[in-house]
Design a protein around this motif. Sequence first.
Motif, PDB file in Angstrom:
ATOM      1  N   THR A  37      -6.988   4.465  48.185  1.00  0.00           N
ATOM      2  CA  THR A  37      -5.647   4.888  48.581  1.00  0.00           C
ATOM      3  C   THR A  37      -5.467   4.692  50.070  1.00  0.00           C
ATOM      4  OG1 THR A  37      -5.668   6.554  46.836  1.00  0.00           O
ATOM      5  CG2 THR A  37      -3.986   6.784  48.528  1.00  0.00           C
ATOM      6  N   ASP A  39      -3.866   5.639  53.577  1.00  0.00           N
ATOM      7  CA  ASP A  39      -3.412   6.875  54.206  1.00  0.00           C
ATOM      8  C   ASP A  39      -3.352   6.654  55.706  1.00  0.00           C
ATOM      9  OD1 ASP A  39      -2.538   9.414  54.539  1.00  0.00           O
ATOM     10  OD2 ASP A  39      -4.327  10.407  53.747  1.00  0.00           O
ATOM     11  N   ASN A  43      -2.629  12.450  60.820  1.00  0.00           N
ATOM     12  CA  ASN A  43      -1.499  13.146  60.201  1.00  0.00           C
ATOM     13  C   ASN A  43      -1.265  14.477  60.893  1.00  0.00           C
ATOM     14  OD1 ASN A  43      -0.783  11.343  58.070  1.00  0.00           O
ATOM     15  ND2 ASN A  43      -2.628  11.972  56.978  1.00  0.00           N
ATOM     16  N   PRO A 358       1.753   5.746  53.267  1.00  0.00           N
ATOM     17  CA  PRO A 358       0.684   6.593  52.714  1.00  0.00           C
ATOM     18  C   PRO A 358       0.809   6.699  51.203  1.00  0.00           C
ATOM     19  CG  PRO A 358       1.711   7.630  54.615  1.00  0.00           C
ATOM     20  CD  PRO A 358       2.565   6.454  54.269  1.00  0.00           C
TER      21      PRO A 358
END
Length: 445
Positions: A37, A39, A43, A358
């Motif tokens: 995934t 990302d 963040n 994301p």
Amino acid sequence: VGWLFLENWWGGAKSGGPLTCAPIRGTFTHEIVQKGTIDCASNVEVKCEVDARGFYSTNILEVVPEGTRVEAGDFLLQLDSSPLEELAVRQQIVCNEYEAALIRTETWLETCKVSLQEYVDGLLPRDEQKLGHALDRAKEKLRQATVTLEASEAMFRRGYVTQIALEADEYAAEKARVEFETAQTKLEVLKNYKSKKRLNDLQSYLAVAEASLRWRRHIYDLAVKELESIKQQIAKCTITAPSAGQVVHGNIYHNGHSHLIEPGAFVWRNRVLILLPNSTEMHATVHVPETKVVQVRKGQKVRIRCEAFPAVELTGAVQLIDEFPAPTDYWGPQMKCYKTLISIDRESIVAAGVNLRPGLTADMPIEVDEQAERMRIPLQAVLKHGGKSYCLTHDRSGFHPHEVETGATNGKFVVIHEGLAEQQELVLGAANYRGEVDLPELERR
């Protein structure tokens, strides 16, 4: 004609027989292909800071849509503050009651101070003065009675005063003496006992009032602090953006349940509600099975192909491998996997001209090793049996197994060390023809 018929009937290589392949010699790239995934590397997490105060969770009333661009200070999410507002009203009543009790205690303390000062500076000197004057009068009265008695005794000896008059003067002198001693005793009792007792009483009242005031002030301060805390919790129900970014909801999926960030959902304290990712710095996360994790090392090259951009290939490198396996879902597969962090080259993102988001899914072949001049065949051409590997050939007489020694595999090709010749035709999908060949019988345990 007969020969052609027999060739077709036996399944020649070019007459509908099994698909075949030939070994290829060249550079073999050993890769571990895993799905991962995309990302953001950095963040800004917006968490729920509201303490439900006796409730398990807090209800979401309003939330901005996912993907919205926000600036610092913009509205993000509204939590239900009505339970806290009711609690604030009740706490305000408690604060008012404690404040009234505090005022009464302060007044009592001031009264105790005034009473003590009044007795020390007023009542005690007055009583001492009054008893002192009474003592002086009794002393003077005793002196006069004594002089009168002496004169009466002298007159009685000469016969000028009767016995009754003498006895009257003696009684008056005795009475004056008793009154003098009584006045003297009252003054001594006042100085040595009564005044000390009264002072002790007033000082104890003062000490109790001071202690009560400290206690009242302490519980009042605690009540006010609790009220301020509740008001702060109410203010935290309105959540704004701490920095600029694109809103990503902190949805959670586990144990077959989904906890979405949406109106009506319940959240708890420290739960991540919204992510504000920095789209200029991206990385990827994959979970490598324990059977392959020993082959992965920091710095190995990774090719990244996003499902959203199948024609684009990005480059990256293994950045971090967790020391311990990631927690497994109770309802999911129990294979242990190790979370691996892969950094994505910013230059490749800019060169590809794609806008990574994301949550994108991608295939990530990790380049474990590269071997030059290796013979390799498709993985489908290998048949596993009894811990050994076999390849199949096919002719008019049927299928024939050939034991081979295999090496590294990348999920598509496998390296062959021994057992095959160059340009030898091999059967693809060898496992489908397992029943067509005679393989060594497996040992029973």
